[in-house]
Each structure stands twice: as structure tokens, then as C-alpha cells.
Design an enzyme around this catalytic site. Structure first.
Site, PDB file in Angstrom:
ATOM      1  CB  CYS A  39      -2.393  29.379  14.798  1.00  0.00           C
ATOM      2  SG  CYS A  39      -1.023  28.364  14.197  1.00  0.00           S
TER       3      CYS A  39
ATOM      4  N   GLY B  14      -2.797  30.823   1.749  1.00  0.00           N
ATOM      5  CA  GLY B  14      -4.186  31.221   1.932  1.00  0.00           C
ATOM      6  C   GLY B  14      -4.356  32.697   2.226  1.00  0.00           C
TER       7      GLY B  14
END
Length: 443
Positions: free
Chosen positions: A385, A269
Site C-alpha cells: 500500500c 482481511g
């Protein structure tokens, strides 16, 4: 619909689906399998229609998000816990979740959950489950609501302690956010159209979305949908990507002709976003898993862009680097994933405290190996993350001090500045993230 138990037939509506839910939950909490893998196995084993598949996912995701709290509530109704019958324990917790947190009629929950016990070769448990769920139905006010935030919001004690140490009074809100439904956020391909134009296109199909300040290509859907329902998805006009993850491309600030390394690229992505913003960049995308690098290739093909792909350990530079420095390097490092626990609730139960030390060592190894590959005046963006400073500011500060590296991380639309870098709390429109932008001296 073909149920889990091919050799026996249970006429109770919904029982096979509940049996599948118990198997998935046990695979995660008892056998250490990922939720994605366990659900995929259940889907392959059964021929559920779309509605039942959605219900199965809702039950297992919700039960895992609230796993610890449901366990306390279940045990409070019993004289002896179900530790020796983990599949039945999982089934009971799933039944309680449906009764307490989902809009499933109580009578359907009771009959289907008790019926599922028979399909799990636990006929003895059917009367027990029936009695316990009926009691919860009659006396919901009697169910314990734990005061301890770690139990109430279902986080393991070791991880709750780390969140409290790193976030102070904000820790409880972070734990609560781990049980919330994450939004579906889109990234509009700026080579095709502006986000505002795609929003208008969505509205013509009856789908509502809103722009997100500070993230120019982002649209947050009011209602999640299948990607196939997104206009132009197959042709690469739009992708699904959380708003926090969309910040990486802007932080890299890639210009035409620059060499860019995406060191941990799968599923691709961020690589696609970099090239959508600057298609004239020379991008090298790595991933250590050969199967996962194929997902990067598929992602880039869908958006109509190209990069040099390699299945390689980024730290083993002698095997893949040809000696030409990179102007930009993105290290989206492997991490605990605590910032995306609302999307992957199995993270809370699969991670161990010892994992954090091992992951931090991997992250530092990536920084140490790849920093020398950065050209003078170049920029490296480090991202995880994670909500933990051990995988964020503590790690990068130690590296920056050792290398005399300058931290040039700008203010971001959400979150707060750290001693080095910037952290984003999980919640609302944002996944939990950490970013650091480091620049190599020009000389």
C-alpha cells in the site's frame, strides 16, 4: 467526564478534550508514537462519551493531516515560534484547525483551547492562544495559504520530492488526496449473499451504499458507521476492507484444493477474502508477531472459516515450511503505507527517508525467500500500500530480471500499468496500492 488533569478542575466546557488532543498530537509528532496507540491511551485515561470521543478523533486526525500548513499559519501570527513549547504548539494548531476547517463555533474554540492550556500546566500560554485565535477569527483573510504544494497539503519535503519524481504532474493531486476523508468500504461475504442483496438489506435499515465496478464484493457506504451497526457483521456476512485491498483475492485466482500461503497475513482481511471465494483451498497464514496472528484467528472465526496459522518470520523458511510447495503465494509486504496516509495521517510524520531503503530490503528478502516455495505453474502476488516505486515496480522489476520471472499482471479497474506490475493512485474510492502478479514456469 473525567478529564486529563485529575488534580485540578477547569470549568471551561471542552477544555479537557482539547488538552487530550494536544497530548495525542505531541505523542505522535514529538515522541514518535503511532496515532492509534496515542488515541487508545487518551481513551483509556479519560471517560469521554461517544460524542466527545468522535470529536477528539476528528480534531487529531484533521490536525495531523494539515499539520505543516497549520504550523506555517500559526508562526506567521507570532514574533517567536513555539519550538520550545511543543505541547502548546500542538494545542494552537488544533485550535486553528477547528476554527478554519471544522464546523465548531469560533467562541467555543477560543475558550476551550485557551482553557486547555491551563490543564497542560501552561497557564502562561492561555492569553497568547486566546489572542492568536481571536486574531484568526477577526482576520481569516490574513492567514497565509502556502503556495508550495508540500506545505499546503502538509507532506514532508523528502516525501513530496519522491512523489514528484515517481508521479510527475499527478503528485500534487496525490498529496491533496492525503487530506481527504477516506470512504468506508465493505466486502460482502459471497458465501452468504451477493453485494447487491446486501445493499438492499442496508437500504431497509436506512443505510445507503453503492456498488463498485470491477470489485464484485465491494460496497461503498454513503455514510460511515460503527461496524456494530452493519447487519450481520458479527456473524461474518460483511467485513470492512478498502476496494484496492479487495483486488488481491481475484489476482491470486485460487482454485479448490490448492495450497495457498498468505505470508504477511495480519489482520487477516485478505486471508478471509481468499477463503470466502474458495473455502476448499488449503490456506497457511503467517505473521511474525504472535499477537497479530491472533487477530487473523479472530477474523477467520468471525467469518466461519479456518486456516493453518503460524507466528513466524516468513523469510526464515527452515523454521516453518514443511517442504510442500504452494500453488499460490500472497506477499502483502510491510511498506511505508504512503498509499493509506489519508487513513493514517501519522504516517507522513513518523516515516523517515531511510525507512524506505530498509523496507525495500525487507520486501526483496520476502520475494527471494518465498519464490522457491512456489510450485511449477504457480502464481505469486506481491502487494504494497505504497505510492513509491522503490517499494513497487523498481523493486519487483529487479527481482523479476534476476529470476527470469514472467509478469502476468492484468489490467485493473483503476490505475495504470508500470514496467512491471500495476499501480493505483490514492483518492476517491481507492487507497494507493501496487500489485504485481508473477508466474512460475510450468517446467
Amino acid at each position: 467526564m473525567k478529564g486529563d488533569n485529575a488534580g485540578r478542575f477547569n470549568r471551561t466546557p471542552g477544555a479537557p478534550l482539547r488538552a487530550s488532543a494536544a497530548r495525542v498530537l505531541h505523542a505522535v509528532t514529538g515522541q514518535g508514537k503511532s496515532l492509534d496507540d496515542a488515541l487508545a491511551f487518551a481513551e483509556a485515561r479519560n471517560r469521554f462519551d461517544a460524542r466527545d470521543s468522535a470529536l477528539l478523533a476528528a480534531i487529531v486526525y484533521g490536525t495531523l493531516r494539515n499539520w505543516r500548513r497549520l504550523g506555517v499559519q500559526a508562526e506567521a501570527m507570532m514574533t517567536r515560534p513555539l519550538h520550545e513549547a511543543p505541547m502548546v504548539d500542538a494545542l494552537l494548531r488544533a485550535g486553528l484547525f477547528q476554527m478554519l476547517d471544522m464546523r465548531v463555533p469560533d467562541h467555543a474554540v477560543v475558550s476551550a483551547t485557551a482553557g486547555a492550556a491551563q490543564l497542560l500546566d501552561a497557564e502562561w500560554a492561555a492569553p497568547l492562544i486566546n489572542a492568536l485565535l481571536r486574531r484568526a477569527q477577526r482576520e481569516p483573510e490574513g492567514l497565509i495559504v502556502p503556495e508550495d504544494a508540500a506545505v499546503q497539503h502538509s507532506w514532508p519535503d523528502w516525501l513530496a520530492a519522491r512523489l514528484r519524481a515517481d508521479w510527475g504532474e499527478a503528485a500534487e493531486a496525490l498529496m491533496a488526496s492525503g487530506n481527504a476523508q477516506a470512504p468506508m468500504t465493505l466486502r460482502v461475504n459471497r458465501r452468504r449473499m451477493a453485494a447487491s442483496d446486501y445493499r438492499a438489506r442496508l437500504q431497509r435499515t436506512g443505510q445507503e451504499a453503492r456498488l463498485l465496478e470491477g470489485v464484485p464484493e465491494a460496497l461503498v457506504l454513503e455514510q460511515a458507521c460503527e461496524v456494530e451497526a452493519l447487519p450481520g457483521f458479527a456473524r461474518g456476512s460483511v467485513s470492512v476492507q478498502d476496494a484496492s485491498a479487495q483486488l488481491a483475492a481475484g489476482l491470486l485466482d485460487v482454485h479448490p484444493g490448492q495450497r495457498v500461503l498468505d505470508a504477511c497475513s495480519a489482520p487477516g482481511g485478505k486471508a478471509a477474502h481468499i477463503l470466502e471465494r474458495c473455502p476448499d483451498a488449503e490456506l497457511v497464514a503467517l505473521d511474525s508477531d504472535r499477537r497479530r496472528i491472533r487477530t487473523v484467528d479472530a477474523t477467520l472465526q468471525r467469518v466461519g472459516l479456518k486456516a493453518t496459522l503460524a507466528a513466524a518470520d516468513a523469510t526464515d523458511t527452515a523454521r516453518w515450511w514443511e517442504g510442500e510447495p504452494f500453488d499460490r503465494i500472497l506477499i502483502d509486504a510491510p511498506c511505508s503505507g504512503t498509499g493509506v496516509a489519508r487513513r493514517h495521517p501519522d504516517i507522513k510524520w513518523l516515516r523517515r527517508e531511510s525507512d524506505i531503503t530498509a523496507l525495500a530490503a525487507t520486501q526483496r528478502a520476502l520475494l527471494d525467500a518465498l519464490w522457491p516455495l512456489l510450485a511449477p505453474g504457480g502464481r505469486l502476488v506481491f502487494a504494497t500500500c505504497s505510492l513509491l516505486r522503490a517499494e513497487g515496480s523498481e523493486l519487483v522489476r529487479a527481482f523479476a530480471e534476476a529470476q527470469s520471472v514472467e509478469d502476468v499482471t492484468p489490467d485493473l479497474p483503476v490505475g495504470e500499468r508500470e514496467p512491471v506490475g500495476w499501480r493505483i493512485p490514492a483518492g476517491g474510492d481507492w487507497d494507493g496500492f501496487y500489485y504485481a502478479v508473477l508466474e512460475h514456469s510450468p517446467s
